[in-house]
Design a protein around this motif. Sequence first.
Motif, PDB file in Angstrom:
ATOM      1  N   ARG A  63       0.705  -1.222  -0.070  1.00 38.30           N
ATOM      2  CA  ARG A  63       0.144   0.094  -0.150  1.00 38.30           C
ATOM      3  C   ARG A  63       0.711   1.112  -0.147  1.00 38.30           C
ATOM      4  NH1 ARG A  63      -5.457  -0.482   1.438  1.00 38.30           N
ATOM      5  NH2 ARG A  63      -5.379   1.487   2.205  1.00 38.30           N
ATOM      6  N   LEU A  68      -1.499   4.415  -1.254  1.00 40.70           N
ATOM      7  CA  LEU A  68      -2.483   4.266  -0.373  1.00 40.70           C
ATOM      8  C   LEU A  68      -2.319   4.815   0.898  1.00 40.70           C
ATOM      9  CD1 LEU A  68      -4.345   1.166  -2.475  1.00 40.70           C
ATOM     10  CD2 LEU A  68      -4.791   3.779  -2.447  1.00 40.70           C
ATOM     11  N   PHE A  94      -3.752  -1.857  -9.500  1.00 40.71           N
ATOM     12  CA  PHE A  94      -3.670  -2.410  -8.133  1.00 40.71           C
ATOM     13  C   PHE A  94      -4.886  -3.560  -8.320  1.00 40.71           C
ATOM     14  CE2 PHE A  94      -3.935  -3.382  -3.770  1.00 40.71           C
ATOM     15  CZ  PHE A  94      -2.863  -2.471  -3.228  1.00 40.71           C
ATOM     16  N   PHE A  96      -6.782  -5.959  -5.836  1.00 40.22           N
ATOM     17  CA  PHE A  96      -7.260  -6.188  -4.203  1.00 40.22           C
ATOM     18  C   PHE A  96      -7.573  -7.338  -4.040  1.00 40.22           C
ATOM     19  CE2 PHE A  96      -7.660  -1.572  -5.234  1.00 40.22           C
ATOM     20  CZ  PHE A  96      -7.195  -0.969  -4.012  1.00 40.22           C
ATOM     21  N   SER A  98     -10.209  -8.713  -2.680  1.00 34.10           N
ATOM     22  CA  SER A  98     -11.431  -9.059  -3.272  1.00 34.10           C
ATOM     23  C   SER A  98     -11.700  -8.200  -4.520  1.00 34.10           C
ATOM     24  CB  SER A  98     -12.562  -8.462  -2.179  1.00 34.10           C
ATOM     25  OG  SER A  98     -12.613  -7.348  -1.897  1.00 34.10           O
ATOM     26  N   VAL A 100     -13.785  -6.100  -5.887  1.00 28.94           N
ATOM     27  CA  VAL A 100     -14.377  -4.945  -6.019  1.00 28.94           C
ATOM     28  C   VAL A 100     -14.795  -4.395  -6.977  1.00 28.94           C
ATOM     29  CG1 VAL A 100     -13.778  -2.711  -4.675  1.00 28.94           C
ATOM     30  CG2 VAL A 100     -12.151  -4.277  -4.774  1.00 28.94           C
ATOM     31  N   PHE A 102     -18.217  -3.206  -9.351  1.00 32.77           N
ATOM     32  CA  PHE A 102     -19.390  -2.480  -8.888  1.00 32.77           C
ATOM     33  C   PHE A 102     -20.627  -3.169  -9.576  1.00 32.77           C
ATOM     34  CE2 PHE A 102     -17.060   1.916  -8.947  1.00 32.77           C
ATOM     35  CZ  PHE A 102     -16.084   1.533  -7.747  1.00 32.77           C
ATOM     36  N   LEU A 113     -14.372   1.544 -16.318  1.00 31.74           N
ATOM     37  CA  LEU A 113     -14.304   2.422 -15.029  1.00 31.74           C
ATOM     38  C   LEU A 113     -12.840   3.274 -15.116  1.00 31.74           C
ATOM     39  CD1 LEU A 113     -15.762   3.601 -12.527  1.00 31.74           C
ATOM     40  CD2 LEU A 113     -14.462   1.930 -11.131  1.00 31.74           C
ATOM     41  N   MET A 117     -11.869   7.575 -15.814  1.00 33.88           N
ATOM     42  CA  MET A 117     -11.019   8.579 -14.923  1.00 33.88           C
ATOM     43  C   MET A 117     -10.130   9.052 -16.031  1.00 33.88           C
ATOM     44  SD  MET A 117     -12.612   8.060 -12.154  1.00 33.88           S
ATOM     45  CE  MET A 117     -13.868   6.727 -12.007  1.00 33.88           C
TER      46      MET A 117
ATOM     47  N   LYS B 178     -18.489  -0.811  -0.588  1.00 34.87           N
ATOM     48  CA  LYS B 178     -17.554  -2.162  -0.418  1.00 34.87           C
ATOM     49  C   LYS B 178     -16.223  -1.912   0.038  1.00 34.87           C
ATOM     50  CE  LYS B 178     -19.381  -5.185  -4.081  1.00 34.87           C
ATOM     51  NZ  LYS B 178     -19.148  -5.977  -5.401  1.00 34.87           N
ATOM     52  N   PRO B 179     -15.555  -2.945   0.778  1.00 36.63           N
ATOM     53  CA  PRO B 179     -14.248  -2.752   1.215  1.00 36.63           C
ATOM     54  C   PRO B 179     -13.338  -2.462  -0.143  1.00 36.63           C
ATOM     55  CG  PRO B 179     -15.219  -4.954   1.937  1.00 36.63           C
ATOM     56  CD  PRO B 179     -16.186  -4.275   1.195  1.00 36.63           C
ATOM     57  N   TYR B 180     -12.539  -1.668   0.314  1.00 34.98           N
ATOM     58  CA  TYR B 180     -11.278  -1.274  -0.983  1.00 34.98           C
ATOM     59  C   TYR B 180     -11.996  -0.492  -1.949  1.00 34.98           C
ATOM     60  CZ  TYR B 180      -8.729  -5.329   1.313  1.00 34.98           C
ATOM     61  OH  TYR B 180      -8.298  -6.039   2.203  1.00 34.98           O
ATOM     62  N   ALA B 181     -13.326  -0.047  -2.014  1.00 32.38           N
ATOM     63  CA  ALA B 181     -13.934   0.530  -3.243  1.00 32.38           C
ATOM     64  C   ALA B 181     -13.099   2.057  -3.402  1.00 32.38           C
ATOM     65  CB  ALA B 181     -15.452   0.679  -3.173  1.00 32.38           C
ATOM     66  N   ASP B 183     -10.281   2.676  -2.050  1.00 34.80           N
ATOM     67  CA  ASP B 183      -8.696   2.450  -2.366  1.00 34.80           C
ATOM     68  C   ASP B 183      -8.471   2.587  -3.928  1.00 34.80           C
ATOM     69  OD1 ASP B 183      -7.955   2.880   0.210  1.00 34.80           O
ATOM     70  OD2 ASP B 183      -7.736   0.795   0.496  1.00 34.80           O
ATOM     71  N   LEU B 184      -9.650   1.820  -4.473  1.00 38.58           N
ATOM     72  CA  LEU B 184      -9.613   1.440  -5.796  1.00 38.58           C
ATOM     73  C   LEU B 184      -9.949   2.731  -6.766  1.00 38.58           C
ATOM     74  CD1 LEU B 184      -9.977  -0.992  -8.099  1.00 38.58           C
ATOM     75  CD2 LEU B 184     -12.331  -0.226  -8.257  1.00 38.58           C
ATOM     76  N   MET B 185     -10.695   3.621  -6.233  1.00 37.41           N
ATOM     77  CA  MET B 185     -10.811   4.966  -6.893  1.00 37.41           C
ATOM     78  C   MET B 185      -9.510   5.625  -6.658  1.00 37.41           C
ATOM     79  SD  MET B 185     -13.597   4.489  -8.415  1.00 37.41           S
ATOM     80  CE  MET B 185     -14.582   6.048  -8.789  1.00 37.41           C
TER      81      MET B 185
END
Lengths: 268, 283
Positions: A63, A68, A94, A96, A98, A100, A102, A113, A117, B178-181, B183-185
């Motif tokens: 991290r 992060l 990155f 993670f 899980s 993650v 959407f 996604l 950005m 959600k966890p890490y959401a 952080d992901l952004m």
Amino acid sequence: MNAAEYTRNDVPDEIVIRDLGVTFQDNKGEDVQAITGVNLNIKKGEFVSLLGPSGCGKTTLLRCVADLQEPTDGDIHVEGMTPKEVRLQHKFGFVFQSPVLFDWRTVKKNVELPLEMMYQTKQQRSERADEMLEMVGLTNFANHFPNQLSGGMQQRVNIARALGIRPDILLMDEPFSALDEFTKEKLHEDLLRIWRKTNKTILFVTHNIQEAVFLSDRVCVLSPHPGRLSAVVDIDLPRPRTLDMKETPAFNQLVLKVRNSFEGGSFS
Amino acid sequence: MDAAQRKIGRRKSLARRLSEDKKVQAAAAVVLPVLLGILIFGLWQGGVLQTIFRTDSFTLPAPTRIASLFRDNFGKVVTNARDTVTVALAGLIIGSLLGYGAAILASFFPNMGKGGLSIVGAFASIPVVALAPVMNNWTRDVSTEASSRSMVAKILVVMLIAAADMGLNAYRGLTELKPYAKDLMATYAAPRRMVFLKLQLPNSVPYIFTALKVSVPASIMTAIVSEYFAEYITGVGRQIRENIVLAQYATAWVYITAACIIGLLAYVILMIVQAAVMKRYHF
């Protein structure tokens, strides 16, 4: 073994970690050292694993590289820049623990996604997402929603999404730890294939010795309390790696070598 | 052969097999409540219900009598229902938007936000009976027209109820990610605006429906109750009260029926919209 002695001396260092330390404050307000005194150089295109039991600070280290988290001591340089500068240039992908994803976006829209950005046009995004989904073998699932996919497929989407922004460096935090053995092995092969094809630098956090040995050029062994780098083991198995290599004596010796390099000699 | 084996070997009884059949279960879920409804209506029409509740057919008229009065007064019922629905809908929409806005503000300033929303929630738990007269007082100078200022007072009460409900739920939707959401952004160097638009806003959609499932019926209830205390005599709630005061119980029942229909219709519409949105976005 020192990182500087690594055989690919002519390849430049991409990530340089110097005297890195992170200190947290726990609930009682007492300082807890998550990691301390970590020195590590990672070369461009190298596959490096951070291996250790929980509490050894491997995720914290990752991290910090990804910006992060702020280190309390020492510094990190990536291609001569600070992690923050690199992050703002979208050079990190990155992955993670899980997926993650959407839930309200289709698989393809999830992969798009990060591209949104970066203010890419709709057509650019769509083409790139198709390309990435093909790479992870999910072309037929582009219009599915995440909850219609298995855990392994979701993690593939996660990887496709991370690679979509064409990062120089892929940071992976125990990406396969929640998957069953069969899925995990398949994804190991896929990851190595993608790595060879795209020539990314990969920093891979895991608590699984076999996984670290099978995938990596080097395994960095971290020990807990306080988290520190206790050994770096070169993995000189030939590339490309195949699953039957896991049966060879060379592989098993390396696993044993890594296991024995934990301080105290055991992985507990 | 011991008892356990005999039990396995035996064929299940017909009743048992029927009760485990999925199709029978689905049919029973519809048929049984309908049968209960028909039974109650039968007892009501036949005057048995009045005996059970120790009342008479003047206070509790038979369904057919209520239905015929409903038909006779249909125009008047529609006018009053329209006024009630206007108040409920206006209050619901304005209140929900304000509540959502407050939740957005709170999510940007989490330290103050959560406490602020709790205070709004506390205000909304003041009974409507207490709020309505206060609002009447506050809105005295809004308009010279009694019907307008009365309408404003009623809308304000509904608004407060809807705003508190939406605010508290939307805040959860905007912050329980959600966890890490996040952080992901962060790894995408996403600006705050993008985190809101691409992550928090869509994440809050199911919570909006959670809020509406409470606030849609609550808005209608609140509109009806605040009509009781309003200056200007209109609306389904007010007609219930007026007719009871005049001992015209049958007419009061017509408006009670109207209130039930409004509530049911509103809930059905909400369920349809929710199903459509949830299906579209696979929540």
